[in-house]
Motif scaffolding. Structure first.
Motif, short mmCIF file in Angstrom:
data_model
loop_
_atom_site.label_atom_id
_atom_site.label_comp_id
_atom_site.label_asym_id
_atom_site.label_seq_id
_atom_site.Cartn_x
_atom_site.Cartn_y
_atom_site.Cartn_z
N VAL A 187 0.87 -1.38 -0.11
CA VAL A 187 0.13 0.15 0.15
C VAL A 187 0.78 1.35 -0.12
O VAL A 187 0.54 2.40 -0.13
N SER A 190 -1.71 2.87 -4.50
CA SER A 190 -2.84 3.51 -3.71
C SER A 190 -4.23 3.26 -4.25
O SER A 190 -4.32 3.25 -5.33
N ASN A 191 -5.19 3.42 -2.91
CA ASN A 191 -6.51 2.97 -3.43
C ASN A 191 -7.04 4.47 -3.78
O ASN A 191 -8.42 4.38 -3.98
N ASP A 238 -6.22 4.63 2.09
CA ASP A 238 -5.05 3.73 2.20
C ASP A 238 -5.12 3.54 3.96
O ASP A 238 -5.61 4.29 4.39
N ARG A 264 -5.78 1.03 -8.96
CA ARG A 264 -5.01 1.25 -8.03
C ARG A 264 -4.17 2.72 -8.87
O ARG A 264 -4.13 2.83 -9.95
N HIS A 275 -7.29 -4.65 1.44
CA HIS A 275 -8.68 -4.21 0.86
C HIS A 275 -9.47 -5.35 0.29
O HIS A 275 -10.14 -5.39 -0.46
#
Lengths: 417, 65
Positions: free
Chosen positions: A75, A79-80, A111, A308, A364
């Motif tokens: 992560v 990144s989300n 994140d 992502r 996630h």
């Protein structure tokens, strides 16, 4: 049926080598839309393990199992967040006064460590223990839906079973009126089907969702029931009471994730069953194997492609990636990687390693995975128990749609009534 | 035989518990509750299967000498 045009190709950035460019439109590639996992197998064989495609604005596709596994868990590198909470606040401040709150689907778009704070209140209601208590009611509902079509000898399975089952279960869990299912589904379909690079378009679509749900969400604040909306109102996030903004953030995620994912998994599985009569026969004889069968189905037909964002300029598996670039976790390809799953195209009930990442790896991991597993297994069990051998309708082959969810649009089945 | 689990990396797949709830107890949120397990004699095979079922690959079988 219409064949949409491919999105225009954008020029390749200088840091991307020619050898890692592969032209693939994850929404419109014709072979992919015609038969998604056949095309995925082709790409597993012929595309680079990580490639850059010029379609849809240009982005990375992570193909190998290793690339997906590492990226999902790293992560710090991937990144989300399409924007950070601070960036979103800045956008909100630039809008005219009175502009509604911009919903930020949580916890999927944030994140660690903040991710954990928002995920925690949801964890218990989606835990295996809570979900197992729903089994009986899910089985009753599945049985009713299948019995409704059993005597007619055919059905369009998505509309008859795959769609109503998980949607009804989920609306009841959330505490939303099942009578408005058609309205909700139409909005989800609109949200998923129309990718545009303009973030304002996404925000407008999210506003439609929050507007549609607002009355029911507010109703639960003062009149709590035994449902997720009421539970979230009572929860604390990082020690603070839930606000309407928090609720909207949760609702957009739960609404989109709950209403458009598992039905497609059910569709892929039943489509396979309809082409594999030997498997149907074997499982009717020994239904205790349906759990294993369902896991192998998830591996063989993994169907989500989560996005992502590259968090920093970096080298990833020997490639230069730049901050802000998008990378798609092509999980359907990861679970067809021959390095991890020998003869990946073979559906093998006895396969020793069925440890797929259909629900992704890393923090996630799909929050709804336990619910999805229960629904998949029950649908398979009830279809095999209540119907004789079912097959694809040769006159109406199945149709698909592709994107972040690789979905089954129509699935016409026939059987001896 | 012993099992070692990188508990902090558990993301709640609960596939180990699907193999054996006895060997792999979960907390109320559905995450692994322990970071080590002494495998009772006779359950070695189940322990190995539970470890292999973890999509995060954070469960390790420690064979005794």
């Amino acid at each position: 049926m219409t064949t949409a045009a491919l999105s225009p190709a954008v020029p390749k950035p200088a840091h991307v080598a020619d050898a890692v460019v592969y032209d693939f439109d994850m929404f419109q590639d014709p072979a992919y839309v015609a038969d998604p996992h056949r095309r995925v197998l082709d790409m597993v064989k012929h595309a680079p393990p990580v490639f850059w495609t010029p379609r849809n604005g240009g982005h990375w596709m992570l193909v190998s199992h290793e690339a997906n596994f590492v990226a999902s868990r790293d992560v710090e590198a991937f990144s989300n967040g399409f924007a950070t909470p601070a960036e979103l606040s800045a956008i909100q401040l630039r809008m005219p006064p009175g502009t509604p709150h911009i919903p930020f689907p949580l916890p999927i778009n944030i994140d660690p460590p903040d991710h954990g704070k928002y995920r925690l209140p949801l964890q218990r209601v989606f835990s295996p223990k809570t979900i197992n208590e729903l089994k009986d009611s899910i089985r009753v509902l599945a049985g009713e839906l299948i019995d409704k079509v059993a005597a007619q000898g055919h059905c369009e399975f998505m509309a008859a079973v795959a769609e109503p089952l998980p949607v009804v279960v989920f609306l009841k869990m959330l505490g939303l009126p099942v009578s408005r299912m058609e309205e909700y589904r139409a909005l989800v379909a609109e949200h998923m089907s129309d990718p545009t690079p303009d973030p304002m378009d996404s925000i407008k679509k999210l506003w439609k969702i929050t507007a549609l749900l607002r009355d029911d969400v507010l109703l639960r604040k003062d009149n709590p029931q035994d449902d997720i909306i009421s539970m979230l109102w009572k929860a604390e996030i990082d020690g603070k009471p839930t606000t309407l903004d928090d609720m909207e953030n949760y609702m957009v995620l739960l609404f989109l994730a709950g209403l458009d994912t598992v039905m497609n998994g059910i569709g892929h599985g039943i489509r396979h069953f309809a082409t594999d009569l030997a498997l149907q026969d074997e499982l009717r004889k020994s239904p205790e194997q349906v759990g294993d069968a369902s896991e192998e189905m998830l591996r063989r037909y993994t169907f989500t492609v989560p996005p992502r964002f590259v968090k920093k300029d970096m080298e990833f598996m020997g490639l230069q990636m730049k901050r802000g670039e998008r990378a798609m976790l092509f999980l359907p390809a990861a679970d067809l990687d021959p390095k991890v799953f020998p003869n990946p195209d073979t559906y093998d009930l006895k396969r020793e390693n069925k440890t797929h990442i259909a629900f992704n790896a890393g923090p996630h991991r799909c929050l709804g995975s336990h619910l999805a597993r229960v629904e998949l297994q029950i649908v398979y069990e009830e279809m095999l128990a209540r119907l004789p051998r079912f097959r694809l309708d040769p006159a109406k082959p199945p149709t698909f749609h592709c994107g972040h969810v690789v979905g089954v649009s129509t699935l016409n089945l026939v059987w001896q009534a | 035989m012993k099992i070692r689990i990188e508990k902090a990396s558990c993301v709640g797949n609960a596939r180990c518990a699907a193999v054996s709830e006895e060997l792999f107890p979960l907390n109320d949120d559905g995450y692994i509750a322990v970071d080590a397990v002494d495998v009772p004699p006779g359950m070695e095979q189940i322990a190995r299967r539970g470890a292999r079922a973890c999509p995060e690959r954070i469960i390790f079988v420690v064979e005794e000498e």
